[in-house]
Write an enzyme that holds these catalytic residues in place. Sequence first.
Site, PDB file in Angstrom:
ATOM      1  N   LYS A   1       0.848  -1.196   0.000  1.00  0.00           N
ATOM      2  CA  LYS A   1       0.000   0.000   0.000  1.00  0.00           C
ATOM      3  C   LYS A   1       0.883   1.244   0.000  1.00  0.00           C
ATOM      4  O   LYS A   1       1.940   1.274   0.644  1.00  0.00           O
ATOM      5  CB  LYS A   1      -0.900  -0.037   1.235  1.00  0.00           C
ATOM      6  CG  LYS A   1      -1.964   1.050   1.315  1.00  0.00           C
ATOM      7  CD  LYS A   1      -2.818   0.818   2.551  1.00  0.00           C
ATOM      8  CE  LYS A   1      -3.890   1.874   2.730  1.00  0.00           C
ATOM      9  NZ  LYS A   1      -4.720   1.611   3.941  1.00  0.00           N
TER      10      LYS A   1
ATOM     11  N   SER B   1      -9.572   1.571   3.279  1.00  0.00           N
ATOM     12  CA  SER B   1      -8.740   2.380   2.394  1.00  0.00           C
ATOM     13  C   SER B   1      -7.697   1.578   1.612  1.00  0.00           C
ATOM     14  O   SER B   1      -7.078   2.094   0.695  1.00  0.00           O
ATOM     15  CB  SER B   1      -8.014   3.465   3.200  1.00  0.00           C
ATOM     16  OG  SER B   1      -7.109   2.891   4.132  1.00  0.00           O
TER      17      SER B   1
ATOM     18  N   SER C   1      -9.853  -0.690   7.334  1.00  0.00           N
ATOM     19  CA  SER C   1      -9.185  -0.473   6.055  1.00  0.00           C
ATOM     20  C   SER C   1      -8.500  -1.698   5.469  1.00  0.00           C
ATOM     21  O   SER C   1      -8.075  -1.674   4.318  1.00  0.00           O
ATOM     22  CB  SER C   1      -8.160   0.663   6.182  1.00  0.00           C
ATOM     23  OG  SER C   1      -8.824   1.903   6.243  1.00  0.00           O
TER      24      SER C   1
END
Length: 494
Positions: free
Chosen positions: A97, A178, A202
């Site tokens: 990420k 997210s 997330s």
Amino acid sequence: MNRRRMLLSTAALLSPASCSRVYSDIHPYSTLTLLSGMLKARATEPALVLQHCLKRIVEIDKTGPCVNAVLELNPAAKDLADRAPAGPLHGLPILLKDNIETADAMQTTAGSLALLNHKPKADAPLVARLRAAGAVILGKTNLSEWANIRSPNSTSGWSARGGLTRNPHRLTHSASGSSSGSAAAVAAGLAPAAIGTETNGSIVSPASACGIVGFKPTVGLISGAGIIPITHHQDTAGPMTLTVEDAALLMQILAENFTVDLKPDALKGARLGVLRGHCGKNPEVLALFETALEKLRAAGAIIVDPVKLPNFREAGALSWKSMLIELRTDLNAYLEQRGGDVRSLAELIAFNEAHRSEEMPHFAQEFFEQSEKLGTPEIIAEGETAREKARRLAGPEGIDAALLEHHLDALICPTNDPVGLIDLAKGDTNERVASTPAAVAGYPHLTVPLGFVEGLPIGLSFMGTANADARILALGNAFEDITKARRPPGFLEK
């Protein structure tokens, strides 16, 4: 990196000599465990595994369905594959990420233009552990910008730097967030695994929405250094994979002195408490869940139904109050030590205003602006008091109280309801996700594919007490073995 540059970069990595090799022996949805076995048996080699992933990224992510999960490729990936050290992840491509720091040619930006071209000085400790284990850092994944803490009107999976990530199962629908790109990339078979981060939902929300495994470990089990923060009280990295076995493999690399025994009969005699108050009201999701309960009973689990989770609403409200205060403190400290043009939340807010057309075409930065006003000593002290109470209510007086009352090994419920349509003008549709209790407590939370509703994936959650991570993984692995609910995405256009 725009799509044209991404395609040119990928083409450079896909050298003619490598492209002449056969890819058909590597399945598009090969797990880490399967690929590791192939590499050990010399049925393939790291360079070919890498080429397979790069080819998938070109065909699925940047053209074709255009999932748009991969934000940036590592230009050193081919060299890393050629000289991957021996270890449990030897030659295995891993995506990260874009809020996890790497000290290489790639950026670490949380999807924001404000952090471009001011690269970190060192790898995050978790990245160093992956490299030492032999992993090939393939690239960075898109995310909800700033891990979805900028605005209440945000669209999950959108960032100014990366644009919009879409759900591989139904491209018109949200990938959630997210860790949107990490989930979508693994679900689409672009890489066998990715590392996401979670503050509240997330990891587990996009994993369940995209039909893969997501594991949020006990906070502190994996080093949080080198991760762009929201609040150190809840932030943690975690694995996003095709199987629980792969998540367990990564946990044994990411966390120090972590071991797990995935016993096939882990469900036998296990006491599982049903959080009815967190199951939602979608009849099709509830029907899937009832079928799962029958399978769990057949595997020898003892189902305690219902189990109430005390204090969860108050804990969640207190956590949100403290999180906005902690955001300013933690982000200011991070930006100052990192350096660059933006060294505080105030400067970040100003940057976004100065670049409004690129940074805020769809939603603003209300949470940032609220947080910036919460910096007085009195307010910070209030936040510390609220945080202490939130963790106590969610943990010892919440999850732990429920587990102890019924002598339970874990709490279970459907992770999510089907995600909604993407609408950049209106933002997220905010379907039910069971994440807050474990997130606020800092306790482990695993989501495993449960089934499909309206062509969209649903997950099953296993939550436990602090440091029960190995037990939670073992229960989830045994459930996965008896259900095998994951299936490849169809990349549907409606």
